[in-house]
Design a protein around this motif. Sequence first.
Motif, PDB file in Angstrom:
ATOM      1  N   LEU A 102       3.990  -8.277  17.849  1.00 20.95           N
ATOM      2  CA  LEU A 102       3.956  -6.837  17.560  1.00 20.95           C
ATOM      3  C   LEU A 102       5.099  -6.430  16.645  1.00 20.95           C
ATOM      4  N   ILE A 103       6.227  -7.034  16.818  1.00 24.82           N
ATOM      5  CA  ILE A 103       7.388  -6.708  15.986  1.00 24.82           C
ATOM      6  C   ILE A 103       7.109  -7.087  14.536  1.00 24.82           C
ATOM      7  N   LYS A 104       6.489  -8.257  14.317  1.00 26.58           N
ATOM      8  CA  LYS A 104       6.171  -8.696  12.963  1.00 26.58           C
ATOM      9  C   LYS A 104       5.159  -7.756  12.321  1.00 26.58           C
ATOM     10  N   GLU A 105       4.178  -7.310  13.099  1.00 28.06           N
ATOM     11  CA  GLU A 105       3.183  -6.364  12.564  1.00 28.06           C
ATOM     12  C   GLU A 105       3.842  -5.027  12.221  1.00 28.06           C
ATOM     13  N   ALA A 106       4.724  -4.585  13.070  1.00 32.33           N
ATOM     14  CA  ALA A 106       5.422  -3.320  12.827  1.00 32.33           C
ATOM     15  C   ALA A 106       6.281  -3.426  11.556  1.00 32.33           C
ATOM     16  N   ILE A 107       6.934  -4.550  11.378  1.00 33.88           N
ATOM     17  CA  ILE A 107       7.754  -4.754  10.185  1.00 33.88           C
ATOM     18  C   ILE A 107       6.874  -4.783   8.942  1.00 33.88           C
ATOM     19  N   ALA A 108       5.724  -5.465   9.040  1.00 35.06           N
ATOM     20  CA  ALA A 108       4.801  -5.531   7.906  1.00 35.06           C
ATOM     21  C   ALA A 108       4.292  -4.140   7.543  1.00 35.06           C
ATOM     22  N   ILE A 109       3.977  -3.334   8.545  1.00 31.32           N
ATOM     23  CA  ILE A 109       3.512  -1.966   8.302  1.00 31.32           C
ATOM     24  C   ILE A 109       4.620  -1.155   7.644  1.00 31.32           C
ATOM     25  N   ASP A 110       5.856  -1.303   8.124  1.00 31.91           N
ATOM     26  CA  ASP A 110       6.994  -0.600   7.535  1.00 31.91           C
ATOM     27  C   ASP A 110       7.172  -0.991   6.068  1.00 31.91           C
ATOM     28  N   ILE A 111       7.013  -2.265   5.766  1.00 34.42           N
ATOM     29  CA  ILE A 111       7.158  -2.734   4.395  1.00 34.42           C
ATOM     30  C   ILE A 111       6.088  -2.129   3.500  1.00 34.42           C
ATOM     31  N   VAL A 112       4.853  -2.118   3.972  1.00 39.95           N
ATOM     32  CA  VAL A 112       3.748  -1.542   3.192  1.00 39.95           C
ATOM     33  C   VAL A 112       3.991  -0.052   2.959  1.00 39.95           C
ATOM     34  N   GLU A 113       4.414   0.649   4.006  1.00 38.69           N
ATOM     35  CA  GLU A 113       4.682   2.085   3.872  1.00 38.69           C
ATOM     36  C   GLU A 113       5.848   2.340   2.918  1.00 38.69           C
ATOM     37  N   ALA A 114       6.859   1.495   2.968  1.00 37.37           N
ATOM     38  CA  ALA A 114       8.000   1.651   2.068  1.00 37.37           C
ATOM     39  C   ALA A 114       7.568   1.434   0.619  1.00 37.37           C
ATOM     40  N   ARG A 115       6.704   0.467   0.366  1.00 35.02           N
ATOM     41  CA  ARG A 115       6.207   0.236  -0.993  1.00 35.02           C
ATOM     42  C   ARG A 115       5.407   1.435  -1.489  1.00 35.02           C
ATOM     43  N   LYS A 116       4.578   1.991  -0.630  1.00 33.81           N
ATOM     44  CA  LYS A 116       3.793   3.172  -1.015  1.00 33.81           C
ATOM     45  C   LYS A 116       4.720   4.345  -1.323  1.00 33.81           C
ATOM     46  N   TRP A 117       5.738   4.528  -0.474  1.00 36.57           N
ATOM     47  CA  TRP A 117       6.682   5.621  -0.695  1.00 36.57           C
ATOM     48  C   TRP A 117       7.410   5.436  -2.018  1.00 36.57           C
ATOM     49  N   ARG A 118       7.857   4.187  -2.303  1.00 32.85           N
ATOM     50  CA  ARG A 118       8.548   3.918  -3.568  1.00 32.85           C
ATOM     51  C   ARG A 118       7.643   4.195  -4.762  1.00 32.85           C
ATOM     52  N   ALA A 119       6.376   3.821  -4.665  1.00 34.23           N
ATOM     53  CA  ALA A 119       5.434   4.061  -5.764  1.00 34.23           C
ATOM     54  C   ALA A 119       5.262   5.558  -5.987  1.00 34.23           C
ATOM     55  N   ARG A 120       5.100   6.323  -4.900  1.00 33.93           N
ATOM     56  CA  ARG A 120       4.954   7.781  -5.030  1.00 33.93           C
ATOM     57  C   ARG A 120       6.222   8.407  -5.592  1.00 33.93           C
ATOM     58  N   ALA A 121       7.366   7.954  -5.120  1.00 27.70           N
ATOM     59  CA  ALA A 121       8.645   8.487  -5.612  1.00 27.70           C
ATOM     60  C   ALA A 121       8.828   8.170  -7.084  1.00 27.70           C
ATOM     61  N   SER A 122       8.464   6.970  -7.496  1.00 29.71           N
ATOM     62  CA  SER A 122       8.575   6.582  -8.902  1.00 29.71           C
ATOM     63  C   SER A 122       7.668   7.438  -9.778  1.00 29.71           C
ATOM     64  N   GLU A 123       6.433   7.658  -9.330  1.00 27.43           N
ATOM     65  CA  GLU A 123       5.504   8.511 -10.082  1.00 27.43           C
ATOM     66  C   GLU A 123       6.037   9.932 -10.191  1.00 27.43           C
ATOM     67  N   GLU A 124       6.585  10.448  -9.121  1.00 25.46           N
ATOM     68  CA  GLU A 124       7.127  11.809  -9.118  1.00 25.46           C
ATOM     69  C   GLU A 124       8.325  11.921 -10.065  1.00 25.46           C
ATOM     70  N   LEU A 125       9.198  10.923 -10.038  1.00 25.49           N
ATOM     71  CA  LEU A 125      10.348  10.932 -10.943  1.00 25.49           C
ATOM     72  C   LEU A 125       9.904  10.872 -12.397  1.00 25.49           C
ATOM     73  N   GLU A 126       8.909  10.047 -12.690  1.00 34.23           N
ATOM     74  CA  GLU A 126       8.408   9.947 -14.065  1.00 34.23           C
ATOM     75  C   GLU A 126       7.803  11.275 -14.512  1.00 34.23           C
ATOM     76  N   LYS A 127       7.071  11.913 -13.628  1.00 35.41           N
ATOM     77  CA  LYS A 127       6.474  13.217 -13.943  1.00 35.41           C
ATOM     78  C   LYS A 127       7.566  14.259 -14.209  1.00 35.41           C
ATOM     79  N   GLN A 128       8.593  14.259 -13.377  1.00 41.23           N
ATOM     80  CA  GLN A 128       9.696  15.202 -13.565  1.00 41.23           C
ATOM     81  C   GLN A 128      10.428  14.935 -14.874  1.00 41.23           C
TER      82      GLN A 128
END
Length: 106
Positions: A2-28
Motif C-alpha cells: 500500500l505504501i508503494k501504491e500511495a507513493i506512486a499515486i503521489d508521484i503521478v499527482e505531482a507530475r500532473k501538478w507540475r504540468a499544470r503549473a508549467s502551462e499556467e506560468l507559460e500563459k502568464q
Amino acid sequence: MLIKEAIAIDIVEARKWRARASEELEKQEKGRNQIYINDTLAWLNVQQENQDNELDRLLTRRQPGTCAWVFKHPKFMTWKNEAHADRVLWMNGIPGAGMNAARLLL
C-alpha cells in the motif's frame, strides 16, 4: 504494498501538478510579454500605418549590398536561427555606421 501504491499515486499527482503549473506560468509569461509590447508601443506612440510607410520609404533609398555583412555575422546567424537565442539583438556603432539601415532590413 500500500505504501508503494500511495507513493506512486503521489508521484503521478505531482507530475500532473507540475504540468499544470508549467502551462499556467507559460500563459502568464505570454500575457506579460504582450502587455510589455503594448506598453512600449503606447509609450513610443507608434502608429502602425505610419511606421510601415516610413520603413518602406527608407528601404527604397538603400544602396545594394547595404548591411550584407550583418546577415553573415555569426552572432546574427545564432540570433536568427536558434529558438532559444536572446530575443534582442543588440547592435551598436558610431553615428552613421548603418544601425538604422540594418534595423530596416531585419
